[in-house]
Design a protein around this motif. Structure first.
Motif, PDB file in Angstrom:
ATOM      1  N   SER A 177       0.823  -1.208   0.000  1.00 18.64           N
ATOM      2  CA  SER A 177       0.000   0.000   0.000  1.00 18.64           C
ATOM      3  C   SER A 177       0.854   1.253   0.000  1.00 18.64           C
ATOM      4  O   SER A 177       0.553   2.229  -0.698  1.00 18.64           O
ATOM      5  N   VAL A 178       1.948   1.244   0.752  1.00 18.19           N
ATOM      6  CA  VAL A 178       2.856   2.393   0.771  1.00 18.19           C
ATOM      7  C   VAL A 178       3.496   2.587  -0.601  1.00 18.19           C
ATOM      8  O   VAL A 178       3.691   3.718  -1.061  1.00 18.19           O
ATOM      9  N   ALA A 179       3.821   1.484  -1.295  1.00 15.65           N
ATOM     10  CA  ALA A 179       4.417   1.574  -2.627  1.00 15.65           C
ATOM     11  C   ALA A 179       3.482   2.278  -3.602  1.00 15.65           C
ATOM     12  O   ALA A 179       3.913   3.118  -4.408  1.00 15.65           O
ATOM     13  N   ILE A 180       2.201   1.950  -3.536  1.00 17.22           N
ATOM     14  CA  ILE A 180       1.226   2.568  -4.437  1.00 17.22           C
ATOM     15  C   ILE A 180       1.110   4.065  -4.158  1.00 17.22           C
ATOM     16  O   ILE A 180       1.078   4.892  -5.072  1.00 17.22           O
ATOM     17  N   ILE A 181       1.056   4.427  -2.885  1.00 18.34           N
ATOM     18  CA  ILE A 181       0.948   5.836  -2.509  1.00 18.34           C
ATOM     19  C   ILE A 181       2.213   6.596  -2.903  1.00 18.34           C
ATOM     20  O   ILE A 181       2.157   7.697  -3.436  1.00 18.34           O
ATOM     21  N   ALA A 182       3.385   5.987  -2.672  1.00 23.60           N
ATOM     22  CA  ALA A 182       4.655   6.640  -3.003  1.00 23.60           C
ATOM     23  C   ALA A 182       4.786   6.865  -4.499  1.00 23.60           C
ATOM     24  O   ALA A 182       5.332   7.888  -4.945  1.00 23.60           O
ATOM     25  N   ALA A 183       4.270   5.907  -5.296  1.00 21.53           N
ATOM     26  CA  ALA A 183       4.401   6.010  -6.745  1.00 21.53           C
ATOM     27  C   ALA A 183       3.650   7.206  -7.314  1.00 21.53           C
ATOM     28  O   ALA A 183       3.996   7.711  -8.389  1.00 21.53           O
ATOM     29  N   SER A 184       2.614   7.673  -6.586  1.00 26.19           N
ATOM     30  CA  SER A 184       1.837   8.798  -7.081  1.00 26.19           C
ATOM     31  C   SER A 184       2.168  10.093  -6.337  1.00 26.19           C
ATOM     32  O   SER A 184       1.414  11.058  -6.418  1.00 26.19           O
ATOM     33  N   SER A 185       3.290  10.120  -5.613  1.00 22.71           N
ATOM     34  CA  SER A 185       3.683  11.299  -4.845  1.00 22.71           C
ATOM     35  C   SER A 185       5.104  11.713  -5.224  1.00 22.71           C
ATOM     36  O   SER A 185       5.871  10.912  -5.760  1.00 22.71           O
ATOM     37  N   ASP A 186       5.432  12.947  -4.906  1.00 23.92           N
ATOM     38  CA  ASP A 186       6.761  13.473  -5.205  1.00 23.92           C
ATOM     39  C   ASP A 186       7.705  13.133  -4.054  1.00 23.92           C
ATOM     40  O   ASP A 186       8.009  13.959  -3.191  1.00 23.92           O
ATOM     41  N   VAL A 187       8.139  11.867  -4.007  1.00 23.41           N
ATOM     42  CA  VAL A 187       9.018  11.397  -2.934  1.00 23.41           C
ATOM     43  C   VAL A 187      10.168  10.601  -3.532  1.00 23.41           C
ATOM     44  O   VAL A 187      10.172  10.257  -4.724  1.00 23.41           O
TER      45      VAL A 187
END
Length: 364
Positions: free
Chosen positions: A316-326
């Protein structure tokens, strides 16, 4: 209509129970996907199986052994696919920093699991496995292999997945509100590299047979994860797992857990919910404090630090990170490193807590 009348009507109906389970699982997955919940492919089938088990009675349906074994191996390969040379390089470059924060999160989570055991909210090793901040599906499979109650572990793990996914999504959206970035869509039928797919299936079958033949405890996750990551890193295997296949694997695992639920275990879950929820919120708050420390002392940008220290699940963190500027490699290196450490020390921690608690494993 009373619950007993509904149960009798369902039993008397001519609908094949597996078809009903599949239809209900599909409907729940579609519903959960409307809220972009990363674990919907597993939570949906699990909830559907719980509903069916409570209606038709425990033991009326059971996932066959070999399909379940193969599904668990595929979950291990899915984890192995995330362990890329870039992530390993990031972990090696800042090894002391990674180890400090990885073990800090594990220590906090284990402490909360121990408290739940001491308060007799959950029995024995169940609280420890349920609190472990690794990949949720892998923790459920591993916990059962080491004698914990997989139903209660699943309840804790996926409740935390929901809390963390919602929390991380909110923080990410607030941080990058101007982006308008959206999570990537779920693509069930992507293009497939057929030679790589055939090699992956052959390797999965080899792992499933080998684990069964050698009777390796927890081997359906550990063997494909480590061997798969090793072969992938050496360029000898490209792990090709289309989403439709993972959806089947998740459904098999979810059904195997959900179909074993009983009314007594559901009552136990209801009693434990307030204190388990409080521990999850406390774990998230403490991990947030660690993210602040990571930002202040290591210069990591706040959103990257928050997602890196977020207590699972890694998917779940991977999916969120993929759509964020991180810094995605940094986030995944921290999440993957913690997952690998949990795999190595989790059984020892669980046995230690069980010996100290002296409690029975199963409440039902």
């Amino acid at each position: 209509m009373s619950f007993s009348d509904a149960s009798r009507l369902l039993r008397d109906a001519g609908l094949p129970k597996w078809a009903l389970l599949l239809a209900l699982s599909t409907a729940l997955v579609v519903f959960l996907e409307l809220f972009a919940l990363p674990a919907s492919l597993l939570i949906g089938p699990m909830v559907a199986a719980i509903a069916l088990a409570l209606t038709i009675g425990k033991g009326k349906l059971r996932v066959p052994f070999w399909p379940l074994q193969f599904g668990q191996v595929l979950v291990g390969l899915m984890m192995a696919r995330t362990i890329t040379p870039d992530i390993l390089g990031t972990m090696a470059k800042d090894a002391p920093l990674f180890l400090l924060f990885i073990f800090s999160v594990i220590a906090i989570a284990t402490g909360l699991g121990w408290l739940l055991t001491r308060w007799q909210v959950l029995p024995g090793t169940t609280a420890v496995w349920g609190s472990s901040p690794g990949g949720a599906s892998a923790m459920v499979i591993m916990s059962e292999a080491y004698g914990a109650d997989a139903r209660l572990v699943a309840f804790m793990q996926y409740l935390r997945v929901v809390f963390v996914a919602v929390g991380a999504s909110v923080v990410s959206r607030l941080w990058v509100a101007a982006d308008g970035a959206e999570p990537p869509p779920l693509v069930l039928f992507p293009e497939i590299d057929w030679p790589a797919f055939a090699a992956t299936m052959a390797f999965a079958a080899f792992c499933a047979y080998g684990v069964r033949r050698l009777r390796l405890q927890g081997g359906t996750i550990i063997v494909p994860l480590f061997l798969g990551a090793l072969l992938q890193g050496m360029g000898l295997l490209k792990i090709e797992l289309p989403m439709w296949l993972l959806a089947i694997a998740y459904a098999l695992v979810g059904w195997s857990i959900g179909l074993r639920f009983t009314r007594s275990i559901l009552k136990h879950v209801a009693r434990a919910l307030p204190r388990v929820s409080a521990c999850i919120v406390l774990l998230m708050a403490l991990c947030g404090c660690m993210a602040v420390a990571l930002h202040v002392f290591a210069g990591i940008d706040p959103l990257t630090a928050y997602l890196a220290t977020s207590p699972g699940g890694a998917d779940s963190v991977a999916i969120i990170a993929a759509s964020s500027d991180v810094d995605v490699p940094f986030v995944m290196a921290m999440q993957t490193g913690r997952f690998l450490v949990i795999l190595m020390i989790g059984p020892t921690l669980a046995r230690f807590i069980a010996r100290r608690s002296g409690l029975a494993e199963n409440p039902a």
